[in-house]
Write a protein that holds these residues in place. Structure first.
Motif, PDB file in Angstrom:
ATOM      1  N   TYR A 170      19.596  19.436 -12.651  1.00 13.47           N
ATOM      2  CA  TYR A 170      19.839  18.323 -13.037  1.00 13.47           C
ATOM      3  C   TYR A 170      19.757  18.464 -14.542  1.00 13.47           C
ATOM      4  CZ  TYR A 170      19.243  16.879  -7.999  1.00 13.47           C
ATOM      5  OH  TYR A 170      19.512  16.909  -6.733  1.00 13.47           O
ATOM      6  N   ALA A 171      20.306  17.261 -15.386  1.00 11.65           N
ATOM      7  CA  ALA A 171      20.432  17.285 -16.566  1.00 11.65           C
ATOM      8  C   ALA A 171      19.422  15.711 -16.985  1.00 11.65           C
ATOM      9  CB  ALA A 171      21.763  17.126 -17.274  1.00 11.65           C
ATOM     10  N   ASN A 193      15.613   9.565 -15.410  1.00  8.38           N
ATOM     11  CA  ASN A 193      16.079   9.856 -14.009  1.00  8.38           C
ATOM     12  C   ASN A 193      17.118  11.183 -13.882  1.00  8.38           C
ATOM     13  OD1 ASN A 193      16.868   9.747 -11.357  1.00  8.38           O
ATOM     14  ND2 ASN A 193      17.701   8.013 -11.556  1.00  8.38           N
ATOM     15  N   GLN A 194      16.595  12.175 -13.769  1.00  9.98           N
ATOM     16  CA  GLN A 194      17.486  13.558 -13.554  1.00  9.98           C
ATOM     17  C   GLN A 194      18.643  13.302 -12.456  1.00  9.98           C
ATOM     18  OE1 GLN A 194      14.321  16.206 -13.199  1.00  9.98           O
ATOM     19  NE2 GLN A 194      15.153  16.658 -11.212  1.00  9.98           N
ATOM     20  N   TYR A 195      18.007  12.517 -11.443  1.00  6.99           N
ATOM     21  CA  TYR A 195      18.945  12.573 -10.214  1.00  6.99           C
ATOM     22  C   TYR A 195      20.412  11.848 -10.378  1.00  6.99           C
ATOM     23  CZ  TYR A 195      14.965  14.505  -8.093  1.00  6.99           C
ATOM     24  OH  TYR A 195      13.694  15.509  -8.123  1.00  6.99           O
ATOM     25  N   ALA A 196      20.332  11.254 -11.661  1.00  6.71           N
ATOM     26  CA  ALA A 196      21.739  10.575 -12.002  1.00  6.71           C
ATOM     27  C   ALA A 196      22.490  11.503 -12.804  1.00  6.71           C
ATOM     28  CB  ALA A 196      21.491   9.400 -13.072  1.00  6.71           C
ATOM     29  N   PHE A 197      22.241  12.732 -12.979  1.00  3.97           N
ATOM     30  CA  PHE A 197      23.119  13.553 -13.669  1.00  3.97           C
ATOM     31  C   PHE A 197      22.995  15.108 -12.893  1.00  3.97           C
ATOM     32  CE2 PHE A 197      22.032  10.587 -16.761  1.00  3.97           C
ATOM     33  CZ  PHE A 197      23.221  10.321 -17.274  1.00  3.97           C
ATOM     34  N   PRO A 198      23.484  15.392 -11.830  1.00  2.00           N
ATOM     35  CA  PRO A 198      23.385  16.376 -10.954  1.00  2.00           C
ATOM     36  C   PRO A 198      24.384  17.420 -11.584  1.00  2.00           C
ATOM     37  CG  PRO A 198      24.407  14.818  -9.593  1.00  2.00           C
ATOM     38  CD  PRO A 198      23.970  14.199 -10.878  1.00  2.00           C
ATOM     39  N   THR A 230      20.429  14.164  -4.744  1.00  2.00           N
ATOM     40  CA  THR A 230      21.648  13.641  -4.986  1.00  2.00           C
ATOM     41  C   THR A 230      22.367  15.049  -5.208  1.00  2.00           C
ATOM     42  OG1 THR A 230      21.154  13.394  -7.311  1.00  2.00           O
ATOM     43  CG2 THR A 230      21.166  11.320  -5.818  1.00  2.00           C
ATOM     44  N   SER A 231      23.834  14.777  -5.319  1.00  2.00           N
ATOM     45  CA  SER A 231      24.845  15.921  -5.887  1.00  2.00           C
ATOM     46  C   SER A 231      25.968  15.009  -6.323  1.00  2.00           C
ATOM     47  CB  SER A 231      25.374  16.511  -4.699  1.00  2.00           C
ATOM     48  OG  SER A 231      25.966  15.560  -3.502  1.00  2.00           O
TER      49      SER A 231
END
Length: 541
Positions: free
Chosen positions: A21-22, A32-37, A284-285
């Motif tokens: 993630y980014a 929140n890295q899970y918004a940028f997989p 997330t993906s």
């Protein structure tokens, strides 16, 4: 952890499949890295200590099936910030929430001695902690009578439902792989527990085998439980009423993206409850703009949250008035109107089926099915029934993975709600002792039950699989509101009357409740005046 493939063997190297993630452009460490997989996934070989390949990740939707490389040259361009951390939210917190304080002016009603021995009213028990199960409860007694030898959450598996490789490998065993003790939070005042708190610490080890203290991993406190019992005599209008008080023993885990909160609640009426709360962030993906998937739900621009399950297994080691116990399945069954005893068709009877040999059963809410742990050698002097405690199983959906899938073979404990086994030293792990990249559940509860040992009037263990199927909502992102599951162990003919009868009457002189109008006259007047007359009339009625 790299879930095993169908073609894996015991000699397959151990791998970690990394999902990357980014951060948001502001690059804050709590972004929140899970918004940028990212749309690719490296695989690390633990034996070799190096990355052995990089897998592409499918970003298509229903229109593309299992296709890859559908995202174009800028596959993440449509992703946006979606923050949960308070400092990063673009709107500030709501301003209309006043403080709520839990005050115990005379101190708590519990005591802790010898480091882990808890006494609270008529309850006595000891608190344990280990790297795998985290919090455990031992030698539970009510008014001196033995009730449970050991209580623990034995295992949890989280299988995901996206069949696109390598997502099909996503099946966490959060206790067997990561450890509830190893991932336990260090709790702090005013955040995780309110009121007067006692903390328990534990011990873990680092990769060199040296001991590390796990500070404040369990909290103990009391909380109001609402009305415990009440009756108003309609002839005299005199009310008997008590407020329930619960003793709460809680631990919180952070396993990667998810949080789990386990709270054992000891009640004045003899109940013992396990409350499980799931929160944290969805795994997330990436998904292409404008596309949807049948394997999950789009919860933010470019963000697909896959369907998945959380399946726990509770281990109950009873000792109801002694170690020799029996489990009885009890169903409420309609008596046919054709039977002589039921000419008006209004009757039902209880069908009681004891487990004779180790095995399994499932919940059935339409039969009001419960499972009673009883001591057949000790009878209740009022009813004549054996003394017992009952578990009403949560009728959750069980493992959805196919019958011949690796996912199912690795988590056979999640095929049934109830297992009954004969006690053996070391039989602690519902999913087997070694879950990391396992090919099957070996030496888990399925194997324990398959021994077909005699379990009636024996030293036994009752196991309960419970949990939820989580088909994500947009409201579950960027952080998920708690999802609560509660299991109850209730006395069933264990006592001769309601054991909470001697709880003191609830009185204003002790509770010191305050009318809002007396505390804040100007605020109360504004809120209450328009409907005050109608409210008073209803109160008098």
């Amino acid at each position: 952890m790299y879930g095993a493939d169908r073609d894996s063997t015991p000699d397959t190297h151990k791998f970690i499949q990394a999902f990357l993630y980014a951060r948001a452009p502001h690059n804050h460490p709590d972004s929140n890295q899970y918004a940028f997989p990212l749309p690719f996934s490296p695989v690390l070989d633990i034996f070799l200590g190096k990355v052995v390949r990089i897998d592409p990740l499918a970003t298509g939707g229903k229109e593309d099936g299992l296709s890859y490389h559908t995202g174009g040259k800028k596959p993440m361009a449509h992703c946006v910030e979606n923050e949960y951390y308070h400092e990063l939210q673009k709107t500030g917190p709501r301003k209309d929430l006043k403080p709520l304080h839990v005050v115990q002016p005379e101190g708590p009603s519990f005591t802790v001695i010898d480091g882990n021995s808890v006494s609270w009213q008529k309850w006595r028990f000891r608190v344990g902690f280990n790297y795998r199960e985290g919090m455990t409860v031992h030698d539970v007694r009510y008014d001196g009578r033995p009730v449970f030898y050991r209580l623990s959450v034995s295992e949890m598996t989280v299988p995901y439902g996206d069949p696109r490789s390598p997502y099909h490998r996503k099946q966490a065993f959060d206790l067997g792989d990561a450890g509830a003790g190893s991932t336990a939070n260090s709790l702090s005042l005013g955040c995780d527990c309110l009121g007067m708190i006692h903390y328990f610490s534990g011990w873990l080890s680092n990769d060199q085998g040296n001991p590390i203290k796990a500070e404040s991993v369990i909290c103990l406190h009391e909380q109001d439980g609402g009305i415990g019992w009440k009756h108003t005599n309609h002839r005299t209008q005199n009310a008997g009423i008590v407020r329930a008080r619960n003793l709460v023993l809680q631990s919180i885990l952070t396993v990667g993206n998810y949080e789990y909160m386990f709270a054992w609640m000891f009640m004045q009426n003899g109940n013992v409850e396990l409350e499980t709360r799931a929160t944290g962030i969805l795994s997330t993906s990436l998904i292409d703009p404008g596309k949807t998937s049948e394997w999950g739900n789009v919860v933010s621009p470019g963000i697909l949250a896959a369907n998945h399950q959380h399946l726990f297994c509770l281990r109950i080691d009873p000792m109801l008035d002694g170690p020799i116990n029996t489990v009885i399945q009890e169903d409420s069954v309609t008596v046919p109107q054709t039977e002589r005893e039921n000419p008006h068709g209004n009757a039902w009877r209880l069908v009681k089926t004891p487990f004779e040999t180790s095995g399994f059963a499932n919940a059935d809410p339409l039969a009001n099915r419960c499972f009673k742990i009883v001591n057949e050698s000790v009878r209740n002097p009022i009813s004549g029934n054996p003394v017992g405690y009952k578990l009403v199983p949560q009728p959750c959906q069980l493992l959805l993975a196919g019958l011949d899938s690796v996912v199912r073979r690795r988590a056979r404990f999640a095929e049934h709600h109830i297992w009954v086994t004969k006690y053996r030293d070391g039989d602690l792990w519902a999913g087997g002792k070694w879950t990391n990249q396992s090919l099957a559940e070996i030496d888990g509860v399925h194997d324990y039950a398959a021994r077909k040992e005699r379990v009636r009037n024996q030293d036994i263990v009752l196991w309960h699989t419970f949990g939820m199927t989580h088909n994500p909502r947009v409201e579950d992102f960027p952080v998920m509101p708690v999802e609560i599951t509660t299991l109850s162990l209730k006395p069933a003919d264990f006592f001769e009357k309601n054991p909470a009868l001697d709880v003191p009457q609830s009185r204003q002189s002790e509770n010191k409740s305050v009318l809002v109008r007396d505390l804040l006259p100007s605020v109360a007047k504004k809120v209450a005046e328009p409907s005050e007359g109608a409210y008073c009339k209803k109160s008098k009625l």
